[in-house]
Design a protein around this motif. Structure first.
Motif, PDB file in Angstrom:
ATOM      1  N   ASP A   1      42.679 -68.059   8.141  1.00  0.00           N
ATOM      2  CA  ASP A   1      41.483 -67.481   7.546  1.00  0.00           C
ATOM      3  C   ASP A   1      40.300 -67.577   8.505  1.00  0.00           C
ATOM      4  OD1 ASP A   1      40.057 -66.401   5.143  1.00  0.00           O
ATOM      5  OD2 ASP A   1      38.946 -68.291   5.355  1.00  0.00           O
TER       6      ASP A   1
ATOM      7  N   GLN B   1      48.068 -75.687   3.401  1.00  0.00           N
ATOM      8  CA  GLN B   1      46.682 -75.301   3.131  1.00  0.00           C
ATOM      9  C   GLN B   1      45.859 -75.271   4.416  1.00  0.00           C
ATOM     10  OE1 GLN B   1      45.453 -74.193   0.399  1.00  0.00           O
ATOM     11  NE2 GLN B   1      46.886 -74.805  -1.201  1.00  0.00           N
TER      12      GLN B   1
ATOM     13  N   TRP C   1      46.698 -72.160   6.289  1.00  0.00           N
ATOM     14  CA  TRP C   1      45.958 -71.032   5.722  1.00  0.00           C
ATOM     15  C   TRP C   1      44.516 -71.055   6.215  1.00  0.00           C
ATOM     16  CZ3 TRP C   1      41.531 -70.963   2.864  1.00  0.00           C
ATOM     17  CH2 TRP C   1      41.149 -69.724   2.340  1.00  0.00           C
TER      18      TRP C   1
END
Length: 587
Positions: free
Chosen positions: A351, A344, A347
């Motif tokens: 992002d 996570q 990510w």
């Protein structure tokens, strides 16, 4: 909340041990006069091999007396005696042994080392002895644990009526390994005064370890909790009269009687009233009654002992012990959850880059503006979860014995390094997010840095060359790598503060010169990382803290006119294209 019934299974364990016949076989070897004995300095030993059972039994015997005195492992180390040094850890660097037992072991060291050289993990081994001979057996078994790191046939040490061998730090060292404690079984008669010789107001340093099999004339029970064992020994020490004239040879009759009793399943009720008792209290009462420690004793004035209080004390200790066993940190159980949290964060990093901001600055801006999106709040939780996990992980590794701890650190090296490089920047962002002025930071991040990050960094330094090389990226993928130095952003923030110091008209010349020197050192530091392609290209995003620092640094007269970093940063093509492709000439 689910309620669990708690039990103390000492009687069942004792029944299992006594019914195996192992105690009888071991004692028969001790008492046998037909086995040749090797004579040493105040110590003798004999070796019996049972070919049909693939079993070797080593017996230690001595007629020497034992006294209270202890000797420190640091003193032994200073004498270049390192046989037990593997038990020490960074958090538990010292322990103490009974001095008389150690002297017997040391005086026969050459012969015992030769005996040890003939021991292999391919054969089952029992090391045994009675009284002080049992203490030497314990030391010999301890010395074997350092070489029996693998293999299913670990040595089993069985002692009969031996005194306690070491202090609480030795017990802590033994408890750090999941298998070491199981290598020691100490048989104690409730009539034998020797095992409780070092228990009482004048002998507070000794602490038991391993499993204790306590025996009375009629039954037996086992305890594994060191503190409970100590309480039982104290209770037995308070009983006078019954313990006079005990002979060590009586252990032969005791183990034979217990064997016969367990074979015939003579487990009749002991006539103790257990009305209103919990399952744990009832099992403790049964264990104590197996030793003749019953509530009826309180009615007899010659015994200065409160059985009910003893039951309550052991109940508290057993609950604490059971809780510790249930809650012991097992890194593998939560590993998959932690992997998900790391994914996570990966990510989140990607992002953030897609939004033209590095994840460090995105996290710091989020903290400073106090504007939390759902994904930002998730990252705060990931940060917290991962930090808690790795703090416990590092603590667990540092408490392990040296060899086991080294293997543990190697096994988790890659994961720990990735965690440190990914998460510590978030920790740094949390520290510096309110930097409206350098005067708010009397201490740098480095002075308050969490110990577990330092330890993880140390693991990498101690790691093998192969492990270190596995983290090298050469000139590729600098867009996706994690910056090698997890403290990079702390260096950036400190450099930014130094810029403010240099530009502050109220700061005296000496402090300004010191700040300029720090800025030059930071330049060299950054250029060195760039040259080795150890910095993520995220630092060159327009609004990153690094670019903010650089824009401020350029305004200082003469700061970057001739520096290598200045030449590199003078053209955006150098860091946005050439550095990413690995084509910039750093020479």
């Amino acid at each position: 909340m689910i309620q669990f019934n708690e039990f103390s299974s000492g009687i069942e364990l004792a029944s299992y041990v006594t019914s195996s016949g192992l105690l009888c076989r071991t004692w028969n070897t001790i008492s046998s006069s037909s086995i040749a004995s090797n004579k040493g300095e105040r110590l003798s030993w004999k070796v019996h091999k049972e070919e049909d059972a693939d079993l070797k039994i080593i017996v230690f015997e001595t007629t020497s007396q034992v006294k209270l005195a202890l000797v420190s492992s640091l003193e032994l180390k200073n004498k270049n005696f390192l046989h037990f040094e593997f038990l020490c850890t960074r958090k538990n660097p010292e322990f103490q042994l009974n001095k008389d037992a150690y002297h017997l072991f040391y005086e026969n060291l050459q012969s015992l080392d030769e005996l040890k050289s003939h021991v292999t993990s391919s054969t089952r081994l029992i090391v045994t002895g009675q009284g002080l001979g049992g203490s030497v057996a314990i030391l010999f078994t301890l010395s074997l644990l350092d070489i029996f790191t693998t293999g299913k046939n670990r040595p089993l040490c069985i002692t009969f009526g031996s005194p306690l061998i070491g202090d609480m730090n030795l017990q802590k060292a033994m408890s750090r390994s999941t298998t070491w404690n199981s290598c020691f079984l100490q048989v104690v008669s409730h009539k034998d005064p020797l095992p409780r010789l070092f228990v009482g107001p004048h002998a507070t340093q000794y602490m038991p370890f391993g499993t204790f099999l306590f025996c009375s004339d009629e039954s037996s029970t086992c305890f594994e909790n060191p503190e409970s064992i100590l309480e039982v020994l104290k209770a037995m020490a308070s009983i006078q009269g019954e313990n006079q004239g005990f002979q060590s040879s009586e252990y032969g009759n005791i183990v034979e009687k217990l064997y016969q009793k367990s074979i015939y399943k003579d487990l009749l009720a002991r006539g103790v009233d257990m009305t209103g008792c919990s399952t744990l209290q009832a099992s403790i009462i049964l264990q104590l009654s197996a030793l003749g420690l019953t509530p009826q004793m309180q009615q007899q004035k010659q015994y200065n002992i409160d059985i009910n209080n003893l039951v309550r004390t052991i109940e508290i200790l057993e609950k604490k012990y059971n809780h510790q066993k249930r809650t012991i940190f097992d890194p593998t159980k939560k590993l998959n959850v932690m992997k998900v949290d790391m994914v996570q964060l990966e990510w989140y990093k990607k992002d953030s880059r897609n939004q033209n901001i590095g994840y460090y600055d995105r996290y710091k801006n989020m903290l400073s503006t106090n504007k939390f999106s759902t994904s930002d709040q998730d990252v705060v939780n990931f940060h917290k979860n991962l930090t808690n996990y790795w703090e416990k992980m590092v603590e667990t590794a540092e408490l392990k014995p040296q060899k086991e701890g080294a293997a543990f650190r190697t096994r988790w090296l890659f994961a720990g390094t990735n965690y440190r490089r990914m998460v510590e920047p978030l920790e740094i962002a949390n520290y510096y997010y309110s930097n409206e002025g350098y005067k708010k930071f009397p201490k740098s991040y480095f002075e308050t840095r969490s110990k577990h990050y330092k330890q993880l960094e140390e693991w990498l330094k101690e790691g093998t060359a192969a492990a270190s090389n596995s983290n090298s990226t050469g000139t590729r993928n600098v867009e996706s790598i994690l910056t090698f130095d997890s403290c990079f952003w702390a260096h950036v923030e400190e450099a930014f503060i130094s810029c403010k110091v240099v530009k502050d008209v109220k700061v005296d010349v000496q402090l300004k010169e010191k700040a300029k020197k720090k800025l030059l050192e930071f330049e060299d530091y950054v250029y060195g990382l760039l040259k080795n392609y150890e910095v993520s290209s995220d630092i060159f995003l327009r609004d990153s803290s690094y670019m903010t620092w650089w824009n401020e640094y350029e305004k200082i007269d003469g700061a970057v006119s001739h520096s290598k970093l200045g030449r590199f940063m003078s053209n955006a093509n150098n860091y946005n294209v050439k550095y990413v492709k690995g084509t910039y000439n750093f020479n």
